[in-house]
Design a protein around this motif. Structure first.
Motif, PDB file in Angstrom:
ATOM      1  N   GLU A 116       0.806  -1.214   0.000  1.00  0.00           N
ATOM      2  CA  GLU A 116       0.000   0.000   0.000  1.00  0.00           C
ATOM      3  C   GLU A 116       0.843   1.270   0.000  1.00  0.00           C
ATOM      4  OE1 GLU A 116      -2.277  -0.537   3.500  1.00  0.00           O
ATOM      5  OE2 GLU A 116      -3.430  -2.237   2.707  1.00  0.00           O
ATOM      6  N   LYS A 117       1.950   1.262   0.746  1.00  0.00           N
ATOM      7  CA  LYS A 117       2.736   2.486   0.920  1.00  0.00           C
ATOM      8  C   LYS A 117       3.862   2.621  -0.090  1.00  0.00           C
ATOM      9  CE  LYS A 117       4.840   5.270   4.596  1.00  0.00           C
ATOM     10  NZ  LYS A 117       5.049   5.395   6.057  1.00  0.00           N
ATOM     11  N   PHE A 118       4.397   1.482  -0.556  1.00  0.00           N
ATOM     12  CA  PHE A 118       5.574   1.541  -1.423  1.00  0.00           C
ATOM     13  C   PHE A 118       5.360   0.863  -2.771  1.00  0.00           C
ATOM     14  CE2 PHE A 118       7.020   1.611   2.999  1.00  0.00           C
ATOM     15  CZ  PHE A 118       7.808   2.752   3.020  1.00  0.00           C
ATOM     16  N   GLY A 119       4.212   0.251  -2.985  1.00  0.00           N
ATOM     17  CA  GLY A 119       3.961  -0.424  -4.255  1.00  0.00           C
ATOM     18  C   GLY A 119       4.790  -1.677  -4.462  1.00  0.00           C
ATOM     19  N   VAL A 120       5.257  -2.287  -3.367  1.00  0.00           N
ATOM     20  CA  VAL A 120       6.093  -3.488  -3.436  1.00  0.00           C
ATOM     21  C   VAL A 120       5.233  -4.708  -3.154  1.00  0.00           C
ATOM     22  CG1 VAL A 120       7.990  -4.745  -2.357  1.00  0.00           C
ATOM     23  CG2 VAL A 120       8.216  -2.293  -2.809  1.00  0.00           C
ATOM     24  N   GLN A 121       5.236  -5.664  -4.063  1.00  0.00           N
ATOM     25  CA  GLN A 121       4.504  -6.900  -3.894  1.00  0.00           C
ATOM     26  C   GLN A 121       5.487  -8.057  -3.741  1.00  0.00           C
ATOM     27  OE1 GLN A 121       1.206  -6.824  -3.627  1.00  0.00           O
ATOM     28  NE2 GLN A 121       1.165  -4.614  -4.072  1.00  0.00           N
ATOM     29  N   ILE A 122       5.318  -8.849  -2.687  1.00  0.00           N
ATOM     30  CA  ILE A 122       6.153 -10.030  -2.486  1.00  0.00           C
ATOM     31  C   ILE A 122       5.617 -11.151  -3.379  1.00  0.00           C
ATOM     32  CG2 ILE A 122       7.016 -11.718  -0.838  1.00  0.00           C
ATOM     33  CD1 ILE A 122       7.995  -8.860  -0.345  1.00  0.00           C
ATOM     34  N   THR A 123       6.444 -11.605  -4.309  1.00  0.00           N
ATOM     35  CA  THR A 123       5.980 -12.609  -5.279  1.00  0.00           C
ATOM     36  C   THR A 123       6.739 -13.931  -5.205  1.00  0.00           C
ATOM     37  OG1 THR A 123       7.462 -11.745  -6.992  1.00  0.00           O
ATOM     38  CG2 THR A 123       5.240 -10.802  -6.878  1.00  0.00           C
ATOM     39  N   SER A 124       7.892 -13.964  -4.557  1.00  0.00           N
ATOM     40  CA  SER A 124       8.654 -15.207  -4.464  1.00  0.00           C
ATOM     41  C   SER A 124       9.618 -15.111  -3.291  1.00  0.00           C
ATOM     42  CB  SER A 124       9.433 -15.488  -5.762  1.00  0.00           C
ATOM     43  OG  SER A 124      10.341 -14.435  -6.024  1.00  0.00           O
ATOM     44  N   GLY A 125      10.293 -16.221  -3.009  1.00  0.00           N
ATOM     45  CA  GLY A 125      11.225 -16.192  -1.895  1.00  0.00           C
ATOM     46  C   GLY A 125      11.864 -17.539  -1.639  1.00  0.00           C
ATOM     47  N   LYS A 126      12.771 -17.546  -0.673  1.00  0.00           N
ATOM     48  CA  LYS A 126      13.430 -18.771  -0.212  1.00  0.00           C
ATOM     49  C   LYS A 126      13.098 -18.954   1.257  1.00  0.00           C
ATOM     50  CE  LYS A 126      17.335 -18.427  -3.435  1.00  0.00           C
ATOM     51  NZ  LYS A 126      18.818 -18.362  -3.565  1.00  0.00           N
ATOM     52  N   ARG A 127      12.833 -20.195   1.660  1.00  0.00           N
ATOM     53  CA  ARG A 127      12.428 -20.484   3.026  1.00  0.00           C
ATOM     54  C   ARG A 127      13.195 -21.680   3.571  1.00  0.00           C
ATOM     55  NH1 ARG A 127      10.647 -16.231   1.812  1.00  0.00           N
ATOM     56  NH2 ARG A 127       8.440 -15.574   1.733  1.00  0.00           N
ATOM     57  N   GLN A 128      13.507 -21.626   4.858  1.00  0.00           N
ATOM     58  CA  GLN A 128      14.123 -22.747   5.572  1.00  0.00           C
ATOM     59  C   GLN A 128      13.426 -22.916   6.905  1.00  0.00           C
ATOM     60  OE1 GLN A 128      18.359 -21.946   5.882  1.00  0.00           O
ATOM     61  NE2 GLN A 128      18.771 -23.068   3.985  1.00  0.00           N
ATOM     62  N   ILE A 129      13.256 -24.153   7.331  1.00  0.00           N
ATOM     63  CA  ILE A 129      12.614 -24.466   8.604  1.00  0.00           C
ATOM     64  C   ILE A 129      13.585 -25.277   9.452  1.00  0.00           C
ATOM     65  CG2 ILE A 129      10.638 -25.552   9.718  1.00  0.00           C
ATOM     66  CD1 ILE A 129       9.260 -25.487   6.956  1.00  0.00           C
ATOM     67  N   ARG A 130      13.659 -24.929  10.726  1.00  0.00           N
ATOM     68  CA  ARG A 130      14.480 -25.715  11.642  1.00  0.00           C
ATOM     69  C   ARG A 130      13.935 -25.546  13.057  1.00  0.00           C
ATOM     70  NH1 ARG A 130      19.961 -23.949  10.225  1.00  0.00           N
ATOM     71  NH2 ARG A 130      18.965 -22.953   8.425  1.00  0.00           N
ATOM     72  N   ALA A 131      14.312 -26.463  13.926  1.00  0.00           N
ATOM     73  CA  ALA A 131      13.980 -26.368  15.341  1.00  0.00           C
ATOM     74  C   ALA A 131      15.212 -25.874  16.082  1.00  0.00           C
ATOM     75  CB  ALA A 131      13.549 -27.727  15.875  1.00  0.00           C
ATOM     76  N   VAL A 132      15.030 -24.874  16.954  1.00  0.00           N
ATOM     77  CA  VAL A 132      16.164 -24.251  17.639  1.00  0.00           C
ATOM     78  C   VAL A 132      15.802 -23.983  19.094  1.00  0.00           C
ATOM     79  CG1 VAL A 132      16.994 -23.150  15.511  1.00  0.00           C
ATOM     80  CG2 VAL A 132      15.426 -21.911  17.013  1.00  0.00           C
ATOM     81  N   PRO A 133      16.805 -23.855  19.955  1.00  0.00           N
ATOM     82  CA  PRO A 133      16.539 -23.363  21.311  1.00  0.00           C
ATOM     83  C   PRO A 133      16.364 -21.854  21.275  1.00  0.00           C
ATOM     84  CG  PRO A 133      18.876 -23.772  21.034  1.00  0.00           C
ATOM     85  CD  PRO A 133      18.215 -24.228  19.759  1.00  0.00           C
TER      86      PRO A 133
END
Length: 301
Positions: free
Chosen positions: A181-198
């Motif tokens: 809305e404020k900057f005209g930036v749309q998130i269309t893709s990405g990289k993701r990682q999942i892990r369990a941590v303390p």
């Protein structure tokens, strides 16, 4: 088959010589089975008399333990029908989608709240170098669902692009929605990682977790409609309230050129890559729970 499936079999023996009271030991034993879904919602617990015999404790110990579990909302007790594991409200996150946690929870009907803990300008480092700027906006938020803390989010944005972003813009709001809305930036893709941590003390305090609890960490980089990196984030999720969901689809046939390595991959990891990470998540949680049970182990996040 769990211990609760065999009423006549002895359960884990409680330690009468421990400094921890017996009712807390029994509560912890039953609580662990509920939280790890060995006792799923709707399961009937043994009667008070059966628990007395199984664990060799008095009725008052059993009643104290069951009372504590009732107060936590983990079991339901009714006259004439014994105790059953209570249904639990779990919030599901589709980690293979670009929509953020706020949007996904809101669309599922949850009341989502966001508290901005800090918003500062920092020098870029190795973890944020992908953003391509010397300075970054460092944003820390606490997210709640139906009033319960479920996630602590650290986000880094390129400072020159989003220099006018203010903390009040993000109060009880979705960052991705504000960027659009404020900057005209749309998130269309990405990289993701999942892990369990303390987690360290501050993180566990914010999520209202015990000192020995592991948390679910989702890390990633997001790209806009032009393929530019606009966000690096780390989100620590409450392990009892958030479930990661992944849609699995059959992979398409590999074209000869692609099999030879001549086709480059896009910025988004495919569902199969995320699924592979998720399959290891359960094992990571069990390993970490054992590792961080030692009070001498340092914890960071």
């Amino acid at each position: 088959m769990t211990e609760m499936d065999t009423p006549d079999a002895p359960g884990r023996l409680l330690d009468a010589g421990s400094s921890e009271p017996l009712h807390l030991q029994l509560r912890g034993h039953l609580r662990a089975q509920i939280l790890n879904h060995s006792l799923p919602p709707g399961t009937s617990l043994p009667s008070e008399a059966q628990l007395q015999v199984r664990y060799g404790v008095s009725r008052s110990v059993v009643r104290q333990a069951l009372g504590a579990l009732t107060d936590e909302g983990l079991i339901e007790r009714g006259r004439g029908r014994g105790s059953t594991v209570a249904p639990r409200r779990e919030h599901h996150r589709l980690v293979h989608r670009t929509s953020g946690l706020s949007a996904q929870l809101g669309s599922a009907g949850a009341s989502v709240g966001t508290e901005v803990l800090s918003l500062t300008v920092q020098d870029a480092d190795a973890s944020t170098a992908v953003l391509g700027t010397d300075q970054v906006l460092a944003l820390e938020r606490l997210r709640t669902a139906d009033g319960v803390p479920i996630a602590v989010i650290h986000t880094w944005l390129p400072a020159p692009t989003f220099s006018s972003l203010a903390a009040e813009d993000l109060h009880n709001a979705s960052l991705h929605a504000v960027l659009g809305e404020k900057f005209g930036v749309q998130i269309t893709s990405g990289k993701r990682q999942i892990r369990a941590v303390p987690g360290d003390q501050d993180l566990l305090r914010l999520l209202q977790l015990d000192a020995s609890s592991p948390v679910l960490l989702l890390e990633g980089t997001s790209f806009d409609q032009d393929g530019r990196p606009v966000e690096v984030f780390s989100t620590w999720h409450h392990p009892d309230h958030v479930v990661f969901d992944i849609d699995i689809q059959r992979e398409p046939s590999v074209a000869p050129a692609e099999a030879a390595g001549s086709v480059s991959s896009g910025p988004m990891d495919g569902p199969s890559a995320i699924a592979d990470r998720a399959r290891r998540l359960g094992a990571d949680l069990q390993r970490l729970a054992a590792e961080i049970s030692s009070p001498d182990r340092p914890s960071t996040y």
